[in-house]
Design a protein around this motif. Structure first.
Motif, mmCIF file in Angstrom:
data_model
loop_
_atom_site.group_PDB
_atom_site.id
_atom_site.type_symbol
_atom_site.label_atom_id
_atom_site.label_comp_id
_atom_site.label_asym_id
_atom_site.label_seq_id
_atom_site.Cartn_x
_atom_site.Cartn_y
_atom_site.Cartn_z
ATOM 1 N N GLY A 42 6.013 -7.100 -10.833
ATOM 2 C CA GLY A 42 4.648 -7.165 -11.326
ATOM 3 C C GLY A 42 3.689 -6.196 -10.682
ATOM 4 O O GLY A 42 2.483 -6.238 -10.956
ATOM 5 N N LYS A 43 4.192 -5.323 -9.833
ATOM 6 C CA LYS A 43 3.325 -4.374 -9.142
ATOM 7 C C LYS A 43 3.775 -2.953 -9.420
ATOM 8 O O LYS A 43 4.895 -2.704 -9.848
ATOM 9 C CB LYS A 43 3.328 -4.645 -7.640
ATOM 10 C CG LYS A 43 2.737 -5.984 -7.253
ATOM 11 C CD LYS A 43 2.617 -6.114 -5.751
ATOM 12 C CE LYS A 43 1.963 -7.427 -5.351
ATOM 13 N NZ LYS A 43 1.808 -7.544 -3.875
ATOM 14 N N GLU A 44 2.871 -2.005 -9.155
ATOM 15 C CA GLU A 44 3.214 -0.616 -9.318
ATOM 16 C C GLU A 44 4.054 -0.133 -8.136
ATOM 17 O O GLU A 44 3.999 -0.678 -7.036
ATOM 18 C CB GLU A 44 1.940 0.228 -9.436
ATOM 19 C CG GLU A 44 1.130 -0.065 -10.680
ATOM 20 C CD GLU A 44 -0.026 0.885 -10.850
ATOM 21 O OE1 GLU A 44 -0.671 0.835 -11.913
ATOM 22 O OE2 GLU A 44 -0.301 1.676 -9.925
ATOM 23 N N ARG A 45 4.803 0.916 -8.388
ATOM 24 C CA ARG A 45 5.592 1.508 -7.315
ATOM 25 C C ARG A 45 4.654 2.123 -6.285
ATOM 26 O O ARG A 45 3.649 2.759 -6.646
ATOM 27 C CB ARG A 45 6.539 2.558 -7.884
ATOM 28 C CG ARG A 45 7.555 3.080 -6.889
ATOM 29 C CD ARG A 45 8.721 3.736 -7.594
ATOM 30 N NE ARG A 45 8.313 4.825 -8.451
ATOM 31 C CZ ARG A 45 9.157 5.490 -9.249
ATOM 32 N NH1 ARG A 45 10.424 5.155 -9.286
ATOM 33 N NH2 ARG A 45 8.705 6.488 -9.985
ATOM 34 N N GLU A 46 4.992 1.937 -5.014
ATOM 35 C CA GLU A 46 4.124 2.412 -3.946
ATOM 36 C C GLU A 46 4.914 3.168 -2.891
ATOM 37 O O GLU A 46 6.111 2.959 -2.687
ATOM 38 C CB GLU A 46 3.394 1.239 -3.280
ATOM 39 C CG GLU A 46 4.292 0.245 -2.564
ATOM 40 C CD GLU A 46 3.530 -0.849 -1.845
ATOM 41 O OE1 GLU A 46 2.300 -0.935 -1.988
ATOM 42 O OE2 GLU A 46 4.182 -1.637 -1.123
ATOM 43 N N PRO A 88 8.230 -11.399 3.811
ATOM 44 C CA PRO A 88 8.465 -11.672 2.385
ATOM 45 C C PRO A 88 7.776 -10.650 1.474
ATOM 46 O O PRO A 88 8.325 -10.319 0.410
ATOM 47 C CB PRO A 88 7.880 -13.075 2.200
ATOM 48 C CG PRO A 88 8.067 -13.723 3.531
ATOM 49 C CD PRO A 88 7.814 -12.621 4.530
ATOM 50 N N GLU A 89 6.632 -10.138 1.876
ATOM 51 C CA GLU A 89 5.935 -9.158 1.047
ATOM 52 C C GLU A 89 6.625 -7.794 1.024
ATOM 53 O O GLU A 89 6.208 -6.901 0.277
ATOM 54 C CB GLU A 89 4.480 -8.997 1.503
ATOM 55 C CG GLU A 89 4.298 -8.756 2.987
ATOM 56 C CD GLU A 89 3.999 -10.031 3.757
ATOM 57 O OE1 GLU A 89 4.665 -11.068 3.511
ATOM 58 O OE2 GLU A 89 3.085 -9.985 4.621
ATOM 59 N N ASP A 90 7.669 -7.606 1.813
ATOM 60 C CA ASP A 90 8.465 -6.385 1.725
ATOM 61 C C ASP A 90 9.506 -6.471 0.604
ATOM 62 O O ASP A 90 10.194 -5.477 0.331
ATOM 63 C CB ASP A 90 9.198 -6.124 3.051
ATOM 64 C CG ASP A 90 8.247 -5.811 4.192
ATOM 65 O OD1 ASP A 90 8.470 -6.328 5.299
ATOM 66 O OD2 ASP A 90 7.275 -5.055 3.972
ATOM 67 N N THR A 91 9.632 -7.613 -0.014
ATOM 68 C CA THR A 91 10.578 -7.786 -1.109
ATOM 69 C C THR A 91 10.238 -6.837 -2.254
ATOM 70 O O THR A 91 9.102 -6.825 -2.743
ATOM 71 C CB THR A 91 10.559 -9.235 -1.621
ATOM 72 O OG1 THR A 91 11.045 -10.095 -0.572
ATOM 73 C CG2 THR A 91 11.432 -9.391 -2.857
ATOM 74 N N ALA A 92 11.215 -6.032 -2.652
ATOM 75 C CA ALA A 92 10.989 -5.021 -3.694
ATOM 76 C C ALA A 92 12.294 -4.289 -3.959
ATOM 77 O O ALA A 92 13.266 -4.433 -3.213
ATOM 78 C CB ALA A 92 9.924 -4.025 -3.240
#
Length: 126
Positions: A42-46, A88-92
Motif C-alpha cells: 500500500g505504499k510507494e517504493r522508497e 515491523p515497519e521494515d517489512t517490504a
C-alpha cells in the motif's frame, strides 16, 4: 544490459538481522552506482541505501541509518545490505538497482537507476 538477482529475504522477529545480497551480470559492475529500495504494501517504493562504484561513498535513508549497512564486493559483482535491529515497519519487498555511469547522479532518486531486480520479501514480525 545488467541483470540483477536479489537473495536473502525471509521472516525474522523484531530486533533480528538479515543480510540481503544482489548479484549482477556483466563485466562493468564496478562502474555502477548501486542502490536498495523497498516497497511496503500500500505504499510507494522508497530509497533505502546506495553505494558508489568504488564503495567509497554510501547513502542511507534516515529511517535505516545506524541499523543498515550497504557494502559491495566488485570481485563478486555483488552488493549487500546488512540489516540489524529490524522493526515491523521494515517489512517490504526489497529491490536492488543499478545506475549507468552519469555525471553527478542523485543516489536517492529512483529515476537515476536503469536496471532493477525482481525483489526479495522481508517480513519482520512483532
Amino acid at each position: 544490459q545488467v541483470q540483477l538477482v536479489e537473495s536473502g529475504g525471509g521472516l525474522v522477529q523484531a530486533g533480528g538481522s538479515l543480510r540481503l545480497s544482489c548479484t549482477a551480470s556483466g563485466r562493468t559492475f564496478s562502474r555502477h552506482l548501486m542502490g536498495w529500495f523497498r516497497q511496503a504494501p500500500g505504499k510507494e517504493r522508497e530509497f533505502v541505501a546506495a553505494i558508489t562504484g568504488s564503495g567509497g561513498s554510501t547513502y542511507y535513508a534516515d529511517s535505516v541509518k545506524g541499523r543498515f549497512t550497504i557494502s559491495r564486493d566488485n570481485g563478486k559483482n555483488t552488493v549487500y545490505v546488512q540489516m540489524n535491529s529490524l522493526k515491523p515497519e521494515d517489512t517490504a519487498v526489497y529491490y536492488c538497482a543499478a545506475a549507468e555511469p552519469r555525471y553527478a547522479p542523485s543516489p536517492v532518486k529512483q529515476y537515476e537507476y536503469d536496471y532493477w531486480g525482481r525483489g526479495t520479501q522481508v517480513t519482520v514480525s512483532s
